[in-house]
Design an enzyme around this catalytic site. Structure first.
Site, mmCIF file in Angstrom:
data_model
loop_
_atom_site.group_PDB
_atom_site.id
_atom_site.type_symbol
_atom_site.label_atom_id
_atom_site.label_comp_id
_atom_site.label_asym_id
_atom_site.label_seq_id
_atom_site.Cartn_x
_atom_site.Cartn_y
_atom_site.Cartn_z
ATOM 1 N N THR A 79 -56.447 34.616 2.009
ATOM 2 C CA THR A 79 -57.897 34.814 2.043
ATOM 3 C C THR A 79 -58.322 34.773 3.507
ATOM 4 O OG1 THR A 79 -58.311 32.439 1.911
ATOM 5 C CG2 THR A 79 -58.184 33.649 -0.172
ATOM 6 N N TYR A 122 -67.640 22.330 -2.998
ATOM 7 C CA TYR A 122 -66.290 22.182 -2.453
ATOM 8 C C TYR A 122 -65.711 20.815 -2.793
ATOM 9 C CZ TYR A 122 -62.783 20.684 0.917
ATOM 10 O OH TYR A 122 -61.667 20.138 1.495
ATOM 11 N N PHE A 182 -51.140 22.544 -0.448
ATOM 12 C CA PHE A 182 -52.220 22.646 0.533
ATOM 13 C C PHE A 182 -53.300 23.632 0.091
ATOM 14 C CE2 PHE A 182 -48.587 21.349 3.138
ATOM 15 C CZ PHE A 182 -49.140 20.432 4.026
ATOM 16 N N THR A 204 -58.970 15.593 0.388
ATOM 17 C CA THR A 204 -59.935 15.353 1.455
ATOM 18 C C THR A 204 -60.736 14.082 1.211
ATOM 19 O OG1 THR A 204 -61.981 16.240 2.441
ATOM 20 C CG2 THR A 204 -61.532 16.860 0.182
ATOM 21 N N ASP A 205 -61.282 13.531 2.290
ATOM 22 C CA ASP A 205 -62.158 12.355 2.149
ATOM 23 C C ASP A 205 -63.532 12.727 1.597
ATOM 24 O OD1 ASP A 205 -63.164 13.649 4.393
ATOM 25 O OD2 ASP A 205 -63.137 11.890 5.697
ATOM 26 N N GLU A 206 -63.834 14.022 1.529
ATOM 27 C CA GLU A 206 -65.163 14.430 1.060
ATOM 28 C C GLU A 206 -65.380 14.125 -0.421
ATOM 29 O OE1 GLU A 206 -66.935 18.046 2.484
ATOM 30 O OE2 GLU A 206 -65.432 18.231 4.071
ATOM 31 N N SER A 220 -61.860 25.794 1.235
ATOM 32 C CA SER A 220 -62.264 24.541 1.887
ATOM 33 C C SER A 220 -63.497 24.633 2.781
ATOM 34 C CB SER A 220 -61.091 24.002 2.724
ATOM 35 O OG SER A 220 -60.804 24.892 3.777
ATOM 36 N N LYS A 264 -62.524 19.657 -5.242
ATOM 37 C CA LYS A 264 -61.361 18.882 -4.789
ATOM 38 C C LYS A 264 -61.243 17.575 -5.578
ATOM 39 C CE LYS A 264 -58.710 19.499 -1.974
ATOM 40 N NZ LYS A 264 -57.363 20.138 -2.056
ATOM 41 N N ASP A 284 -49.021 32.009 -0.263
ATOM 42 C CA ASP A 284 -50.401 32.007 0.240
ATOM 43 C C ASP A 284 -51.099 33.293 -0.185
ATOM 44 O OD1 ASP A 284 -52.727 32.261 2.179
ATOM 45 O OD2 ASP A 284 -51.888 30.360 2.865
#
Length: 339
Positions: free
Chosen positions: A39, A165, A84, A140-142, A88, A169, A36
């Site tokens: 951030t 964003y 992951f 993501t569903d976005e 986001s 993705k 990681d």
């Protein structure tokens, strides 16, 4: 997953830091390496419960650093990757889109390309003992854009991202797809609806409502509060990821959604009503709700059709919004009481 070593990227973030303790508890012999960048969204305190676990190692580093990734693959010979790591926060992507392109697009490419080189000799030819090594991409569903008042996102819904964003993705999803179709890599992708629960970053909607409420501050809601999201309790998401990784078909995408459509104003009112019971004061917390200017390109509604993962893999959400939000509020009250 017996005796395997897995790489988890972004494991100090919201979903990753729920996933790691869940996984270590479920699979007693696996070893987890958590990479990681730390951030603003990465929080090591989210992993205090397993920080000294014998099968867990934390490494601070960036998926954009190819030399680091190659060194880690040399050292640990990963059997699986759960990806992951992502920038986001939609508001941040509007102000600083370049960071999102770097991490979500280039970082994802870097990670899967290094994995390909370590796991495969050539297109569709795996190195010895690498046939079952799998790359699981969490998305993501976005990426699907926005819905009107009716309809649901399915795995066949055309991509139509509306923010930097979601565009980044969507790009990362396509990179993963291309490595399956071009090289025959063993990959799966999951696209989830809005997660909520313990360990979410304070700036997100639900933690913000709780924090502002208990501090006696105005609770800001975008526009008229009618934007709708399908809410998924984070532990239900973790269980879905586990199921797809172990039983999902290579090259496939699985949508994970909670079937819990709620608009933002309902969520604010629900949280305030629960707080009225748990921490009563002279007037209702609902009096603190205020409306602020909507953000640019704010998608009206997201909602996932989770039929594929439910019917093919037998996944089912254990929490509905009303049970999950109570657990969530209690966790944040504990967090905020000393602040």
């Amino acid at each position: 997953m017996k005796d395997k070593t897995i790489l988890i990227t972004g494991g100090a973030g919201f979903i990753g830091s729920n996933f790691i303790p869940f996984y270590l508890n479920r699979y007693k012999t696996i070893k987890i390496i958590n990479l990681d960048k730390l951030t603003y969204a990465g929080e090591l305190s989210n992993l205090e419960e397993i920080a000294t676990h014998k099968n867990y190692i934390f490494i601070e580093g960036d998926i954009c650093d190819r030399e680091l990734l190659e060194k880690l693959f040399d050292t640990y010979s990963f059997d699986a990757i759960f990806h992951f790591a992502a920038e986001s926060h939609v508001d941040n992507s509007i102000k600083n889109p370049d960071e999102f392109i770097k991490t979500n697009v280039f970082g994802t490419f870097n990670l899967i390309d290094v994995a390909k080189n370590y796991w495969m000799d050539s297109p569709n030819v795996f190195k010895k003992d690498c046939e079952h090594k799998r790359f699981h991409h969490i998305s993501t569903d976005e990426v699907y854009g926005t819905l009107g008042k009716t309809g649901l996102f399915t795995e066949q819904t055309p991509y139509a991202p509306n923010s930097p964003y979601s565009a980044s993705k969507a790009s990362s999803d396509f990179i993963i797809r291309s490595y399956y179709h071009t090289y025959g890599m063993n990959v799966v992708t999951t696209n989830c609806s809005n997660n909520y629960g313990p360990k979410q970053h304070d700036e997100k909607l639900i933690p913000t409502i709780i924090r502002k409420a208990v501090k006696g501050e105005e609770i800001p809601i975008y526009g008229d509060g009618k934007n709708i999201r399908d809410w998924l309790y984070v532990l239900d998401h973790c269980k879905g990821i586990d199921l797809v990784f172990n039983q999902g078909n290579s090259g496939e995408t699985y949508n994970i959604g909670g079937r819990n459509e709620r608009d933002n104003l309902y969520i604010a009112n629900k949280i305030c009503t629960i707080l009225d019971e748990l921490l009563p004061k002279n007037v209702s917390y609902t009096n603190q709700i205020t409306f602020v200017n909507d953000r640019p390109g704010h998608d009206f509604r997201y909602a996932i059709d989770a039929s594929k993962i439910e019917q093919e893999l037998g996944w089912i959400a254990d929490e509905n919004f009303e049970t999950g939000i109570k657990k969530t509020i209690n966790w944040y009250l504990e967090k905020y009481k000393n602040k």
